[in-house]
Scaffold this motif. Structure first.
Motif, mmCIF file in Angstrom:
data_model
loop_
_atom_site.group_PDB
_atom_site.id
_atom_site.type_symbol
_atom_site.label_atom_id
_atom_site.label_comp_id
_atom_site.label_asym_id
_atom_site.label_seq_id
_atom_site.Cartn_x
_atom_site.Cartn_y
_atom_site.Cartn_z
ATOM 1 N N VAL A 655 0.861 -1.186 0.000
ATOM 2 C CA VAL A 655 0.000 0.000 0.000
ATOM 3 C C VAL A 655 0.896 1.235 0.000
ATOM 4 O O VAL A 655 1.842 1.319 0.789
ATOM 5 N N TYR A 656 0.601 2.172 -0.968
ATOM 6 C CA TYR A 656 1.317 3.443 -1.073
ATOM 7 C C TYR A 656 0.316 4.583 -0.875
ATOM 8 O O TYR A 656 -0.813 4.526 -1.385
ATOM 9 N N ALA A 657 0.757 5.633 -0.201
ATOM 10 C CA ALA A 657 -0.019 6.889 -0.213
ATOM 11 C C ALA A 657 0.418 7.712 -1.429
ATOM 12 O O ALA A 657 1.605 7.736 -1.760
ATOM 13 N N PHE A 658 -0.547 8.406 -2.118
ATOM 14 C CA PHE A 658 -0.182 9.225 -3.273
ATOM 15 C C PHE A 658 -1.029 10.501 -3.305
ATOM 16 O O PHE A 658 -2.156 10.551 -2.781
ATOM 17 N N LYS A 659 -0.448 11.529 -3.896
ATOM 18 C CA LYS A 659 -1.141 12.817 -4.116
ATOM 19 C C LYS A 659 -0.481 13.501 -5.302
ATOM 20 O O LYS A 659 0.736 13.679 -5.312
ATOM 21 N N ASP A 660 -1.313 13.855 -6.286
ATOM 22 C CA ASP A 660 -0.809 14.440 -7.533
ATOM 23 C C ASP A 660 0.209 13.457 -8.134
ATOM 24 O O ASP A 660 -0.116 12.291 -8.349
ATOM 25 N N SER A 661 1.423 13.903 -8.394
ATOM 26 C CA SER A 661 2.440 13.025 -8.974
ATOM 27 C C SER A 661 3.393 12.457 -7.923
ATOM 28 O O SER A 661 4.365 11.790 -8.258
ATOM 29 N N ARG A 662 3.089 12.751 -6.622
ATOM 30 C CA ARG A 662 3.980 12.290 -5.543
ATOM 31 C C ARG A 662 3.460 10.989 -4.963
ATOM 32 O O ARG A 662 2.247 10.766 -4.867
ATOM 33 N N THR A 663 4.389 10.121 -4.529
ATOM 34 C CA THR A 663 4.052 8.824 -3.931
ATOM 35 C C THR A 663 4.885 8.619 -2.671
ATOM 36 O O THR A 663 6.098 8.892 -2.658
ATOM 37 N N GLY A 664 4.214 8.140 -1.583
ATOM 38 C CA GLY A 664 4.926 7.861 -0.335
ATOM 39 C C GLY A 664 5.613 6.510 -0.355
ATOM 40 O O GLY A 664 5.484 5.734 -1.303
ATOM 41 N N PRO A 665 6.326 6.151 0.716
ATOM 42 C CA PRO A 665 7.020 4.856 0.791
ATOM 43 C C PRO A 665 6.013 3.715 0.927
ATOM 44 O O PRO A 665 4.892 3.905 1.404
ATOM 45 N N PRO A 666 6.375 2.498 0.515
ATOM 46 C CA PRO A 666 5.445 1.368 0.581
ATOM 47 C C PRO A 666 5.389 0.731 1.970
ATOM 48 O O PRO A 666 6.320 0.818 2.759
ATOM 49 N N SER A 667 4.244 0.083 2.244
ATOM 50 C CA SER A 667 4.074 -0.780 3.424
ATOM 51 C C SER A 667 3.537 -2.111 2.932
ATOM 52 O O SER A 667 2.619 -2.137 2.091
ATOM 53 N N ASP A 668 4.067 -3.240 3.446
ATOM 54 C CA ASP A 668 3.726 -4.566 2.948
ATOM 55 C C ASP A 668 3.073 -5.404 4.034
ATOM 56 O O ASP A 668 3.309 -5.212 5.249
ATOM 57 N N VAL A 669 2.262 -6.378 3.603
ATOM 58 C CA VAL A 669 1.744 -7.428 4.452
ATOM 59 C C VAL A 669 1.653 -8.680 3.595
ATOM 60 O O VAL A 669 1.301 -8.612 2.417
ATOM 61 N N VAL A 670 1.990 -9.869 4.187
ATOM 62 C CA VAL A 670 2.026 -11.133 3.455
ATOM 63 C C VAL A 670 0.851 -11.990 3.908
ATOM 64 O O VAL A 670 0.614 -12.164 5.118
ATOM 65 N N VAL A 671 0.105 -12.550 2.946
ATOM 66 C CA VAL A 671 -1.004 -13.466 3.221
ATOM 67 C C VAL A 671 -0.746 -14.721 2.397
ATOM 68 O O VAL A 671 -0.719 -14.648 1.165
ATOM 69 N N ASP A 672 -0.561 -15.866 3.092
ATOM 70 C CA ASP A 672 -0.257 -17.120 2.400
ATOM 71 C C ASP A 672 -1.524 -17.944 2.310
ATOM 72 O O ASP A 672 -2.036 -18.440 3.323
#
Length: 698
Positions: A655-672
């Motif tokens: 999941v990334y936060a975004f606004k206009d052409s800017r994007t924040g750092p990613p956060s991950d979660v794993v589901v097996d």
């Protein structure tokens, strides 16, 4: 065109091939243009159409089964073609056969369509009695009648003047052919006939001259005549066409002209042609003339004495000079004169016999010409019947006109024009003057003619003057005075006025200061050396005016700003000066997603529900982009997202936060969801980490 066993259809615009067709032989008969197609008839019996019609698969639309050496005949929207095998076919551009007939003998030439019938030339083989022109119905191919001919070969029949013409006989030796005409012969009493009197004459014509002759024409036939006359260089008629009823007479006037031909004997002819509705054009007779152009007569000659002289006149004065004219030739002279403003004769015309003389009085007139030197000419012209008008002599005079002790006339058409950095004053010299002009003086008034006028500079000899000693915003009036050689001044010319436009330079040292925080203000300031109104524009739009040397914009936008200041005065605008201010706020960086968790919901076709927390640093609305195993699967402006069709494998959600052409750092979660170990309870949460989360079913 056909070459190398192929037919090429080329465009008439650029010569490029638009369609082609391979053929069995290189030779073919004439091509006929039909609708938008070219129809080719091959000697082998093939009929080819280019470009290929869309309704057929092959350009070869028909095989006649016999030799065809001629093009098909066009009958409306169809074609009619015969072969030497006796086959006659009516078809369209797709090869669809309308009717197919067999004629009694070989078809030896092209057919002729005449309204609702077709004329078919049929020859004979082995002395069979089949030759002739067969008349068939164009609609059905039914034979209506035939015209028998005793020949092995019959050529294409022609219809003209309501009659049928056909040639038949030997196919190679044209001397063994016969041309026959079929139809009602003309009534012998209807044949146009004329009788002429004096239609063969001899005429003596003076050199380069002409005479008239009369010829009587009688209509001795039984029909009305509509006669036209063809001329030649020697004989011509006064009319081009005349109608004549039976029994009437007409007298034709003929002009016999020597033209520019040398003396000698010549022959002239006029051909008389009648136009008849039944017989067409027919020659009825010829007018012939034996023309004798007589020898060239002696040329006229004139001798002159005292035909050049010098004269000095006072301004406006006149004097007579005598010129002696003598006919020194062998022909009568009929003289007249061409005058000019300075010389004119006392008589308009004179006739002189050979050896006779005449004293001509010539008036020399100064008129209203300015003092100076002039040249006068008087042409002596003779009018002769043989040579026409011809100049025989010239009378010339050098004339000096003395000036008077009077002022010159004033100049006129004075104009004053502003020319960027000076005033251009121009004028025209007087159209007439009694005194020679040696120069001009230009006078100037400032603002009003009630001021004391003064010369702008020294005396000038040209017809223009440039005044640089001017001030902007002032009005000046000018007039010009002519100066005579005798020192006298003319009256003033007309007055010309001009207003010098205001000169507005751009402002200097334009600066912009941003005052305050939050709702900031922009303060503009500049320098200017003269009173003026200033117009302020922001990004091309007017936002205010001021008489001061400063201006405050209380509501500038949070963007790049371009301020332009224009000086104005009395409707005049000077050049603008610009300054730029950038109030665009710095972009706020986007932070990471917090507390990202994943829950597996339901049995069987389970769903994965992602939830997270996020706090915007500038309290603005932020969107979120969700990726599954590196591929984007959706976006949302909420703090949760449900994947309804997760694959049964080990899945990484980002999941990334975004606004206009800017994007924040990613956060991950794993589901097996691959079915590995571990049985979390239904609805159990998987924390955000790179450790695998396991499904609750096996």
């Amino acid at each position: 065109m056909a070459a190398h066993n192929k037919i090429d259809l080329v465009a008439d615009t650029d010569g490029k091939t638009t369609d082609s067709f391979a053929i069995q032989a290189q030779t073919f008969a004439s091509t006929v243009s039909f609708k938008k197609y070219c129809v080719f008839t091959m000697q082998t019996g093939e009929v080819i159409v280019l470009p290929k019609p869309s309704q057929v698969s092959n350009s070869k639309i028909l095989q006649m089964g016999g030799v065809t050496n001629y093009p098909p005949a066009v009958d409306g929207d169809t074609l009619i073609l015969g072969s030497e095998a006796g086959r006659l076919v009516k078809f369209d551009e797709t090869g669809t056969i309308i009717w197919d007939k067999t004629m009694p003998g070989p078809i030896t030439a092209g057919c002729t369509v005449m309204g609702e019938v077709v004329l078919v030339p049929v020859g004979s083989l082995d002395n069979q009695d089949t030759s002739g022109v067969y008349v068939i119905k164009a609609a059905t191919g039914e034979i209506i009648k035939s015209i028998p001919l005793d020949a092995k070969y019959v050529f294409q029949p022609i219809v003209a003047w309501n009659r049928l013409f056909v040639e038949y006989g030997d196919n190679i030796d044209f001397k063994k052919r016969t041309l026959s005409c079929y139809g009602r012969p003309p009534d012998p009493v209807d044949v146009p006939q004329i009788r002429m009197e004096n239609n063969n004459f001899t005429a003596e014509v003076p050199y380069k001259s002409s005479i008239y002759k009369l010829v009587n024409i009688y209509n001795t036939g039984k029909t009305d005549l509509m006669m036209t006359f063809s001329s030649d260089p020697f004989l011509s008629t006064t009319i081009n066409q005349v109608s004549l009823r039976p029994g009437e007479r007409f007298t034709l006037t003929i002009l016999v002209s020597a033209g520019n031909n040398k003396p000698g004997n010549y022959t002239g002819q006029i051909i008389i042609t009648n136009t008849d509705s039944k017989l067409g054009s027919q020659q009825l007779g010829i007018v012939t003339a034996n023309i004798i152009i007589k020898e060239k007569p002696p040329e006229p000659q004139l001798c002159l004495d005292n035909n050049y002289f010098n004269v000095e006149l006072p301004y406006g004065g006149t004097v007579y000079e005598s010129v002696s004219l003598y006919n020194c030739g062998q022909t009568q002279l009929d003289l007249h004169f061409s005058s000019d403003p300075y010389l004119s004769p006392n008589v308009s015309r004179i006739s002189l016999r050979p050896g006779q003389h005449y004293d001509l009085n010539v008036l020399v007139n100064a008129g209203s010409q300015n003092p100076g030197k002039y040249h006068g000419l008087l042409n002596v012209i003779n009018n002769d019947s043989n040579y026409g008008e011809k100049q025989l002599g010239l009378i010339s005079a050098d004339i000096t006109i003395r000036q008077q002790d009077v002022p010159p006339y004033p100049p006129y058409n004075t104009q004053a024009t502003w020319a960027s950095d000076h005033v251009r004053i121009s004028w025209s010299a007087p159209q007439r003057s009694s005194t020679e002009i040696v120069g001009y003086i230009i006078y100037r008034y400032v603002n009003t003619l009630t001021d004391s006028g003064s010369p702008t500079g020294p005396q000038v000899t040209r017809y223009s003057y440039d005044d640089y000693s001017i001030q902007h915003g002032m009005t000046y009036a000018y007039y010009v005075v002519a100066v005579g050689r005798n020192g006298k001044y003319s009256d003033p010319s007309n007055v010309a006025t001009v207003t010098i436009p205001v000169d507005l330079p751009p402002v200097r040292n334009l600066t912009a200061r941003v005052m305050g925080f939050g709702n900031a203000q922009v303060v503009l300031s500049w320098e200017y050396d003269q009173p003026a109104m200033f117009r302020i524009e922001l990004n091309g739009m007017v936002i205010g005016t001021t008489m001061d040397n400063s201006f405050t914009d209380h509501n500038p936008g949070p963007t790049k700003l371009r301020y332009t200041v224009y000086p104005t005065q009395s409707g005049t605008t000077g050049p603008g000066s610009s300054v730029e201010v950038d109030l665009t706020p710095a972009p706020v960086e986007l932070g990471p997603i917090n507390n990202l968790t994943a829950r597996v919901m339901g049995l069987g076709s389970a769903s994965v529900v992602l939830t997270w927390q996020y706090s915007s640093r500038d309290n603005s609305r932020v969107g979120f982009r969700i990726e599954l195993n590196g591929m984007m699967i959706g976006t949302t402006y909420d703090n949760s997202f449900t994947d309804h069709n997760p694959p049964r494998e080990r899945n990484v959600y980002t999941v990334y936060a975004f606004k206009d052409s800017r994007t924040g750092p990613p956060s991950d979660v794993v589901v097996d969801l691959s079915g590995g170990g571990g049985e979390p309870p239904p609805g159990g949460e998987f924390p955000s980490s790179h450790r695998p989360a396991y499904p609750y079913w096996i």
